[in-house]
Scaffold this active site. Structure first.
Site, PDB file in Angstrom:
ATOM      1  N   SER A 123       0.816  -1.219   0.000  1.00  0.00           N
ATOM      2  CA  SER A 123       0.000   0.000   0.000  1.00  0.00           C
ATOM      3  C   SER A 123       0.846   1.263   0.000  1.00  0.00           C
ATOM      4  O   SER A 123       0.363   2.336  -0.384  1.00  0.00           O
ATOM      5  CB  SER A 123      -0.965   0.000   1.188  1.00  0.00           C
ATOM      6  OG  SER A 123      -0.270  -0.162   2.406  1.00  0.00           O
ATOM      7  N   ASP A 152      -0.025   4.668   9.405  1.00  0.00           N
ATOM      8  CA  ASP A 152       0.023   3.546   8.477  1.00  0.00           C
ATOM      9  C   ASP A 152       0.168   4.072   7.053  1.00  0.00           C
ATOM     10  O   ASP A 152      -0.123   5.235   6.769  1.00  0.00           O
ATOM     11  CB  ASP A 152      -1.245   2.701   8.623  1.00  0.00           C
ATOM     12  CG  ASP A 152      -1.104   1.322   7.999  1.00  0.00           C
ATOM     13  OD1 ASP A 152       0.034   0.821   7.915  1.00  0.00           O
ATOM     14  OD2 ASP A 152      -2.132   0.743   7.603  1.00  0.00           O
ATOM     15  N   THR A 180      -1.292   3.957   4.053  1.00  0.00           N
ATOM     16  CA  THR A 180      -2.309   4.605   3.218  1.00  0.00           C
ATOM     17  C   THR A 180      -2.630   6.027   3.661  1.00  0.00           C
ATOM     18  O   THR A 180      -2.585   6.952   2.849  1.00  0.00           O
ATOM     19  CB  THR A 180      -3.578   3.747   3.144  1.00  0.00           C
ATOM     20  OG1 THR A 180      -3.237   2.453   2.650  1.00  0.00           O
ATOM     21  CG2 THR A 180      -4.606   4.365   2.228  1.00  0.00           C
TER      22      THR A 180
END
Length: 242
Positions: A22, A73, A75
Site C-alpha cells: 500500500s 500507516d 495509506t
C-alpha cells in the site's frame, strides 16, 4: 502500456513487481510517481514529491485525512509525509530513516510530518506514536501530541470532543494502534475460505467512534464556518486492506 497505467513496485535491484504494497501504490496515486515497496511519497532515490493533499492545501482547499487504521500507516501517511521506509512512524522508530531523522536535520517521522502538514481534520488510530518524544529541534523533549497543541491544534480523544467551530486544525487519535474492527469473520488463507457471514465484533471498544460517524463529522468540519467563505474542500475516500 501496463507500466504507464498501473502502480507498480519499482524494485531498485531487479525488474519491477506488478504486485505492490500500500505504500508504493498509495504513493503512485497520491504523487503521480512510481516507487518501491515501503516508500512513502518519495521517489526510488529518496526525493520527496508533493501529494494531492499538499497540493490541495496550497490551492486553498480545506483538507481532511480520516481513517480507522493508524494515522501513521502507509495509506493515510502517504498523503501527509515523505519517508524512505513506512515503518518510521514515530520519533522512536527512525533506525531505517536516518536521512529523515530530526536528529540529522531531517523532516522527522511520519507522526511529526503529519503535524507539520496541518490538514484541517485528521482522525484515526495510532496514538502511541503521537505520545513519543521529539528528539531534536524546536520541539525537543515534547511529545508529538504536545507539539501539535503548541501549534494550535485541537486535540480530541473521542467523537464527542470534536469541536463544532475549531480555530485551528483538529487531530483525533482514538486508539493506540488501529481502531477496532466493526465486523469479524474467518481468517483468510492462501487456499481460500468457505462462504460465511461476518459477525459484529462484540469485543470492539465502545468508546471508539464508528467510521460512518467520524467520517460524517469530519465532512461537517471541513465546511467553511462562515457563509462568506468559498465552499472549497477536497475529499478522498479510500480503504486500506494491507
Amino acid at each position: 502500456m501496463a507500466w504507464a497505467l498501473t502502480t507498480v513496485h519499482t524494485c531498485r535491484t531487479t525488474v519491477p513487481d506488478y504486485v505492490t504494497d500500500s505504500a508504493a501504490s498509495g504513493t503512485g496515486w497520491a504523487t503521480g510517481h512510481k516507487t518501491y515497496n515501503g516508500a512513502i511519497s518519495v521517489t526510488p532515490d529518496g526525493r520527496p514529491k508533493p501529494t494531492i493533499l499538499e497540493k490541495a492545501k496550497t490551492a486553498g482547499f480545506r483538507t481532511g485525512n480520516v481513517t480507522t487504521a493508524e494515522l501513521e500507516d502507509a495509506t493515510p501517511a502517504m498523503l501527509v509525509s515523505h519517508v524512505v521506509n513506512r515503518d518510521c512512524k514515530g520519533p522512536d522508530a527512525m533506525a531505517t530513516c536516518a536521512v529523515t531523522d530530526k536528529v540529522n536535520g531531517g523532516a522527522g517521522s511520519i507522526a511529526e510530518q503529519l503535524v507539520e502538514t496541518r490538514a484541517d481534520v485528521t482522525v484515526g488510530g495510532g496514538k502511541q506514536y503521537f505520545d513519543q518524544k521529539v528528539k531534536a529541534g524546536t520541539y525537543k523533549d515534547l511529545t508529538v501530541l504536545q507539539q501539535a497543541q503548541v501549534n494550535g491544534y485541537s486535540i480530541v480523544t473521542g467523537l464527542a470532543g470534536l469541536p463544532a467551530n475549531p480555530k485551528g486544525p483538529v487531530l483525533g487519535a482514538f486508539a493506540p494502534n488501529n481502531m477496532d474492527l466493526e465486523w469479524v469473520g474467518p481468517k483468510p488463507t492462501r487456499t481460500g475460505t468457505a462462504p460465511s457471514r461476518c459477525a459484529l465484533n462484540t469485543a470492539r471498544n465502545a468508546a471508539q467512534p464508528h467510521q460512518r460517524h467520524h467520517a460524517a463529522r469530519a465532512r461537517r468540519l471541513l465546511r467553511p464556518v462562515s457563509h462568506s467563505l468559498p465552499r472549497r474542500f477536497s475529499r478522498l475516500r479510500m480503504w486500506d486492506w494491507s
